[in-house]
Design an enzyme around this catalytic site. Structure first.
Site, short mmCIF file in Angstrom:
data_model
loop_
_atom_site.label_atom_id
_atom_site.label_comp_id
_atom_site.label_asym_id
_atom_site.label_seq_id
_atom_site.Cartn_x
_atom_site.Cartn_y
_atom_site.Cartn_z
N GLN A 198 0.81 -1.22 -0.08
CA GLN A 198 0.10 0.02 -0.10
C GLN A 198 0.71 1.42 -0.07
O GLN A 198 0.37 2.31 0.09
CB GLN A 198 -0.93 -0.14 1.24
CG GLN A 198 -1.98 -1.14 1.33
CD GLN A 198 -2.86 -1.24 2.40
OE1 GLN A 198 -2.54 -0.34 3.37
NE2 GLN A 198 -3.82 -1.88 2.61
N HIS A 264 -0.80 0.17 5.69
CA HIS A 264 -1.19 1.27 6.63
C HIS A 264 -0.03 2.28 6.80
O HIS A 264 0.58 2.43 7.98
CB HIS A 264 -1.39 0.67 7.98
CG HIS A 264 -2.72 -0.03 7.97
ND1 HIS A 264 -3.41 -0.62 8.93
CD2 HIS A 264 -3.74 -0.70 6.83
CE1 HIS A 264 -4.74 -1.22 8.44
NE2 HIS A 264 -4.56 -1.28 7.24
N GLU A 358 -13.91 6.25 9.27
CA GLU A 358 -14.21 7.50 10.17
C GLU A 358 -13.71 8.86 9.60
O GLU A 358 -13.08 8.97 8.89
CB GLU A 358 -13.42 7.26 11.58
CG GLU A 358 -13.81 6.09 12.45
CD GLU A 358 -13.07 6.04 13.72
OE1 GLU A 358 -12.21 6.93 13.85
OE2 GLU A 358 -13.26 5.09 14.47
N TYR A 379 -11.14 -8.06 9.56
CA TYR A 379 -11.51 -8.67 8.26
C TYR A 379 -12.03 -9.76 8.23
O TYR A 379 -12.83 -10.30 7.46
CB TYR A 379 -10.20 -8.37 7.24
CG TYR A 379 -10.26 -6.55 7.06
CD1 TYR A 379 -11.20 -6.04 6.34
CD2 TYR A 379 -9.12 -6.02 7.31
CE1 TYR A 379 -10.98 -4.58 6.11
CE2 TYR A 379 -8.67 -4.83 7.22
CZ TYR A 379 -9.95 -3.94 6.34
OH TYR A 379 -9.67 -2.68 5.93
#
Ligand code: HEC
Length: 485
Positions: A198, A264, A358, A379
């Protein structure tokens, strides 16, 4: 399912009943789950419970549409055995969980067949669910999407100078400028970075005084060899733009510690009105170790001066063991940060676990609760906390259930879209739209979904003239949102 997974499933069903009830009271996010247009894929009963399981367990990462998931560059193989293996044992380094504990062999086999059916059908679905017109009606405006750049892979970040030139980076590690005359130049002199999992080249931010000092900040994934293994972290450099080259690179931030985790990273940069630089860093997948520990960088919003020094009024400067750049903590994976045009407060969007995305107002020194309090669940379907709030920790301004995978954000300012003034725009990677979070009295009171089907949205920005831009993936493009009379 085993007995354990039956209990898990019951908890799941309970949660999915209770959470929307809680949410509906404060926001309208729950209405999203009723939007049929985002659900029906292949008939649910064709492959046992596979369609249902896919939606529950896989969609959070791979998108609601299995069909969209299969339309990818396959890395780990498309044969029955290979797909089975990917699901059963996972690809944990890349962030793909193992499911052999959660599912029976039959359930995994059903999922494999479901995915293979999708592969067969791929051609039938090509072009489906795409935005078909470049002029789109919203509640308040008719907007024309002008293509600024096309044919990119994954554009991740963008910024604008006063003249209207657009500076943009791609995950794979390119930095370019689209000049106002439409020409595109690539910039050299980039730091040593790595596009992996990522991470990659994720953010570009111009100094508030760029017109004078030509200073540009980049946020990226930095590799480091530790005992023969490549490790990564998130870092920030700035340099001075001379011609088409970034010169005099200076590294001002490195989110210790390095790890082999490839997910992340965060990560966004934003200057506030006082010229202080905010940096968002994800938890690197170590939620137990990082977000609540003030001696660690990940899972935090940081704040520094433009030269990397620490502002004297940072909340933890007097805490002897804390990382002094920490501004707020208890964050999971904040991929959007923006400064409210009037209050000057910093708002973030963050990827929660499944069902826990959020928007927060990141107040100094405050704890946002991850992973101790969250609306989401793991998950793989297991819960990690039954608490959605904890005394002393701040609650989100908005929660998305199901998760929309929020990315870049921008507040609307200027005079180009007066009815959207001060609303927070949030890109959705998962549902391929722009969410307009309507804000009244510093609260998110409603949501409008714009440009459904435009593509996985990575970033949204506003230029100095007040025009909004959105960056989407596959094929990567950047569009300007032009209101038409
Ligand atoms: C937490 C996020 C996450 C969830 C949830 C998840 N995956 Fe994955 N999955 C990934 C990542 C990341 C990869 C690796 C992608 C890469 O390396 O390109 C992956 C890869 C895969 C692959 C291999 C694809 C290839 O390129 O060969 C398959 C098959 C797969 N996932 C199926 C599933 C199924 C089925 C589920 C649900 C039971 C699921 N995944 C749930 C993140 C996830």
């Amino acid at each position: 399912m085993s007995h354990k997974s039956n209990v898990m499933l019951r908890n799941l069903i309970l949660l999915s009943l209770i959470i929307p009830m809680i949410i509906t009271c404060s926001t309208k996010s729950a209405t999203l789950s009723k939007d049929k247009s985002t659900t029906n894929d292949l008939a649910s009963n064709d492959f046992g419970k596979a369609a249902e399981n896919y939606k529950k367990f896989c969609a959070g990462c791979h998108g609601e549409k299995m069909q969209a998931f299969v339309d990818r560059k396959w890395k780990y193989g498309k044969s029955t055995e290979e797909i089975y293996k990917s699901i059963a044992v996972g690809i944990t380094d890349a962030g793909m969980p193992a499911y052999e504990a959660a599912f029976s062999k039959e359930e995994i086999t059903d999922l494999v067949q479901f995915i293979q059916k999708g592969l067969e059908n791929q051609s039938l679905f090509e072009g489906a669910q795409k935005l078909t017109s470049s002029t789109v009606k919203t509640n308040d405006y008719t907007i024309r999407l002008d293509t600024m750049v096309y044919g990119l892979e994954i554009p991740w970040g963008m910024d604008f100078d006063k003249a209207g030139n657009m500076y943009f980076v791609e995950k794979k590690g390119t930095f370019s400028i689209r000049k106002t005359d439409g020409s595109i130049v690539s910039i050299t002199g980039l730091p040593n970075l790595k596009s992996v999992g990522q991470g990659g080249l994720m953010e570009v931010e111009l100094h508030p005084n760029f017109e004078v000092n030509k200073r540009i900040y980049l946020g990226f994934t930095k590799p480091k060899d530790i005992n023969g293994t490549e490790n990564y972290t998130t870092a920030v450099v700035y340099g001075t733009l001379v011609g088409n080259k970034l010169t005099d690179l200076k590294e001002i931030f490195e989110a210790a510690e390095y790890s082999t985790s490839r997910h992340h990273f965060g990560h966004r940069l934003e200057f506030d009105k006082n010229g202080l630089l905010f940096i968002s860093i994800g938890d690197r997948g170590k939620e137990k170790e990082n977000p609540q520990d003030l001696t660690k960088y990940p899972g935090k919003i940081h704040r520094m001066n433009d030269d990397g020094s620490i502002p004297a009024d940072n909340p933890f400067v007097n805490n002897p063991t804390a990382v002094k750049s920490i501004y707020s903590y208890g964050h999971r994976n904040p991929q959007g940060i923006s400064i409210h045009p009037e209050t000057g407060q910093i708002w973030d969007s963050e990827h929660g676990p499944r069902g826990g995305d959020e928007v927060n107002i990141c107040l100094p020194g405050k704890n946002f609760g991850w992973p101790l309090a969250s609306y989401g669940i793991n998950y793989n379907g297991t819960t990690f906390t039954d608490k959605t709030e904890i005394e002393g920790m701040l609650n989100p301004e908005k929660v998305w259930i199901p998760s929309i995978a929020p990315s870049g954000t921008a507040f609307v300012r200027g005079d180009k879209y007066p009815k959207w003034k001060n609303d927070l725009m949030v890109g959705s990677l998962r549902f391929n739209y722009l969410s307009r979070c309507i804000i009244k009295d510093n609260k998110v009171v409603d949501e409008e979904l714009l440009f459904k089907g435009v593509g996985r949205m990575r970033d949204v920005q506003i230029d100095k003239q007040g025009f909004l831009y959105i960056a989407v993936e596959n094929p990567g493009a950047i569009y300007k949102l032009v209101p038409v009379k």
